[in-house]
Every structure is written in structure tokens, then in C-alpha cells.
Design an enzyme around this catalytic site. Structure first.
Site, mmCIF file in Angstrom:
data_model
loop_
_atom_site.group_PDB
_atom_site.id
_atom_site.type_symbol
_atom_site.label_atom_id
_atom_site.label_comp_id
_atom_site.label_asym_id
_atom_site.label_seq_id
_atom_site.Cartn_x
_atom_site.Cartn_y
_atom_site.Cartn_z
ATOM 1 N N ASP A 119 12.877 4.030 -14.511
ATOM 2 C CA ASP A 119 13.598 3.852 -15.796
ATOM 3 C C ASP A 119 14.749 4.846 -15.858
ATOM 4 O OD1 ASP A 119 11.801 1.886 -16.922
ATOM 5 O OD2 ASP A 119 10.342 3.496 -17.090
ATOM 6 N N ASP A 155 19.657 1.673 -9.019
ATOM 7 C CA ASP A 155 21.019 1.136 -9.121
ATOM 8 C C ASP A 155 21.828 1.968 -10.115
ATOM 9 O OD1 ASP A 155 19.723 0.212 -11.357
ATOM 10 O OD2 ASP A 155 19.819 -1.902 -10.800
ATOM 11 N N GLU A 196 14.576 -4.944 -7.213
ATOM 12 C CA GLU A 196 15.556 -5.104 -6.138
ATOM 13 C C GLU A 196 16.098 -6.535 -6.150
ATOM 14 O OE1 GLU A 196 14.054 -5.200 -2.161
ATOM 15 O OE2 GLU A 196 16.016 -4.791 -1.309
HETATM 16 C C1 LIG Z 1 12.199 0.083 -14.294
HETATM 17 S S1 LIG Z 1 10.545 -0.155 -13.848
HETATM 18 C C2 LIG Z 1 10.614 -0.457 -12.069
HETATM 19 C C3 LIG Z 1 9.364 -1.129 -11.568
HETATM 20 C C4 LIG Z 1 9.326 -1.358 -10.049
HETATM 21 N N1 LIG Z 1 9.328 -0.111 -9.316
HETATM 22 C C5 LIG Z 1 10.459 -2.241 -9.601
HETATM 23 O O1 LIG Z 1 11.371 -1.742 -8.936
HETATM 24 O O2 LIG Z 1 10.431 -3.424 -9.922
HETATM 25 C C6 LIG Z 1 9.902 1.486 -13.895
HETATM 26 C C7 LIG Z 1 8.400 1.500 -14.051
HETATM 27 O O3 LIG Z 1 7.926 2.851 -13.999
HETATM 28 C C8 LIG Z 1 6.871 2.995 -14.944
HETATM 29 N N2 LIG Z 1 6.726 4.429 -15.259
HETATM 30 C C9 LIG Z 1 7.580 5.204 -15.962
HETATM 31 N N3 LIG Z 1 7.127 6.470 -16.032
HETATM 32 C C10 LIG Z 1 5.946 6.500 -15.347
HETATM 33 C C11 LIG Z 1 4.996 7.524 -15.068
HETATM 34 N N4 LIG Z 1 5.157 8.787 -15.518
HETATM 35 N N5 LIG Z 1 3.902 7.205 -14.339
HETATM 36 C C12 LIG Z 1 3.729 5.938 -13.896
HETATM 37 N N6 LIG Z 1 4.591 4.927 -14.144
HETATM 38 C C13 LIG Z 1 5.697 5.203 -14.841
HETATM 39 C C14 LIG Z 1 7.351 2.133 -16.103
HETATM 40 O O4 LIG Z 1 6.303 1.773 -16.965
HETATM 41 C C15 LIG Z 1 7.936 0.936 -15.379
HETATM 42 O O5 LIG Z 1 6.987 -0.083 -15.144
#
Ligand SMILES: C[S@@+](CC[C@H](N)C(=O)[O-])C[C@H]1O[C@@H](n2cnc3c(N)ncnc32)[C@H](O)[C@@H]1O
Length: 220
Positions: A119, A155, A196
Site C-alpha cells: 500500500d 509502481d 502486477e
Molecule cells: C496493495 S496490496 C498488494 C497485494 C499483493 N501483494 C499484490 O501485489 O497483488 C497490499 C496488501 O498488503 C496488506 N498489508 C498491509 N500492511 C500489512 C501488514 N503490516 N502485514 C500484513 N499485510 C499487510 C494489505 O492488507 C494488502 O492486502
């Protein structure tokens, strides 16, 4: 990530071997405690809908994979994919990866750490919420074995640049960033993580690096 609807796991699907809540975990996470073997262990932080962990565990049967996802419904969704395929070398943890890295993983015990499209937390005042920050980078570096890999794709240019700078400053033992090439995707599910696919379909610029932890101890 966009909160699109998720396929609900059927009520009869047994998730007991593929989904762990933080409080059910052994005090130390390792291949031995989670998989009852000693295969190299790879950790994904923020698995989202689980495309990476699903593909990587199938393509690398001699490694174990653990995905950590803080949003419970995503962790469950990803675990359900693994359970449907009866995957024996991957599981999901529903919880906070930062806490696990800090408290539950031994030094030099991981083969690789993967962080894909974290994120972005665009606003400056929110940047401290980014999952790659000073303490998580120190902790993930400590957990990697010498020669172990850290894969980071995003990105978001400023997230990429800030992280590369931070690593050079606080954990030079991770070495220099090595570029990771895009792999030709012939099928919709060939992409490594879910985001991706979106990024490449929209022709967004992606920034990808791999680090390999050095063997030697660097003097401060
Ligand atoms: C933008 S998404 C990307 C998901 C995946 N890696 C992808 O590229 O499709 C980021 C993910 O990280 C998770 N996330 C954020 N902080 C986290 C943490 N401290 N521990 C585990 N997951 C986390 C969010 O809930 C979200 O599902």
C-alpha cells in the site's frame, strides 16, 4: 488494493492446514514448526488475494511459503485457494507481518522475503504507515540467511526510491539492488502478484528490485 468481491470459501472447505490466526501460531515460525520439515522458508508480506503464494508454491515444490496478510478476508481467500489445491508447502497467516518479523522469526532463518505492490500511503503524513519502514527493514534483514533474497516491487516511484535509500543507509549488508526482469505472461494468472497484472495491463511503470544479503558482517 481495490476491495472487489471475493469468492467465498465453501463452508465444507477445511482451512485448518492453510490458515492460521496470529494467536494459534507456534512461538517461533520455521519450516519445522509450520510444515514439519526443513525445506527453505520464504515469506510474503501483504499477500492480498494470494496469486504469488499460489503460483510460487506450485512452481517451487522444494521450498515452503508463508503469506502474511493483515486483512482477514484476504488471508482466508488466499488460504482457500491453497486448500482447494491441497498445497502442502504453503500457508497463510492472518495478522500483522511487522509484529511477526520482530518477534517470531529467528535470525538468519529465511530464504527469501517478498513484498509486492505494498500500500503506497501517498500522503506524507501517512508514510509512517508503510509496511517497509526502518524497523521492518532491519527485522527482515536480520531474518534473512546470508545469501537470502529480498524482492521488492512497486509502481510508486517515491516508495521505491525511499526504500532503496533507506536500505543503503541502515542495512548495507543487504547489498546493492539488482534489477528483476518482467517475465512474459502468456496467461492471466501467470503474473507474479495480482497487482502486477493490473499494473502491466494499464502500462504503468513498475519498479522492481532484488537484494541478496551478503555473507560478511559489515562494520558500522
Ligand atoms: C496493495 S496490496 C498488494 C497485494 C499483493 N501483494 C499484490 O501485489 O497483488 C497490499 C496488501 O498488503 C496488506 N498489508 C498491509 N500492511 C500489512 C501488514 N503490516 N502485514 C500484513 N499485510 C499487510 C494489505 O492488507 C494488502 O492486502
Amino acid at each position: 488494493m481495490p476491495r472487489s468481491s471475493l469468492r467465498r470459501p465453501g463452508q465444507k472447505l477445511d482451512l485448518s492446514r492453510h490458515l492460521y490466526e496470529s494467536e494459534q501460531l507456534p512461538s517461533e515460525l520455521s519450516s519445522s514448526s509450520l510444515f514439519q520439515n526443513d525445506l527453505p522458508l520464504e515469506l510474503e508480506i501483504g499477500s492480498g488475494k494470494g496469486l504469488f503464494i499460489d503460483n510460487a508454491s506450485e512452481q517451487n515444490p522444494t521450498h515452503n511459503f508463508v503469506g502474511v496478510e493483515i486483512i482477514a478476508k484476504y488471508a482466508k481467500h488466499s488460504a482457500a485457494k491453497l486448500a482447494r489445491k491441497k498445497t502442502s508447502n504453503a500457508l497463510m497467516i492472518s495478522g500483522n507481518a511487522e509484529t511477526l518479523l520482530a518477534k517470531s522469526i529467528s535470525a538468519e532463518s529465511l530464504e527469501a522475503v517478498h513484498v509486492y505492490f505494498p500500500d503506497p500511503w501517498w500522503k506524507k503524513k501517512h508514510r509512517k504507515r508503510r509496511v517497509l519502514n526502518e524497523s521492518s527493514i532491519i527485522n527482515l534483514t536480520r531474518c534473512l540467511r546470508p545469501g537470502g533474497r529480498f524482492h521488492f516491487w512497486t509502481d510508486v516511484l517515491d516508495y521505491f526510491e525511499d526504500t532503496v535509500e533507506l536500505i543503503a543507509e541502515i542495512t548495507p549488508i543487504l547489498g546493492v539492488p539488482l534489477p528483476e526482469d518482467e517475465i512474459e505472461a502468456t496467461h492471466d494468472l501467470d503474473y507474479r502478484p495480482h497487482l502486477e497484472r493490473r499494473s502491466r495491463q494499464h502500462r504503468l511503470r513498475g519498479y522492481r528490485d532484488r537484494y541478496e544479503k551478503r555473507n560478511e558482517t559489515l562494520s558500522a
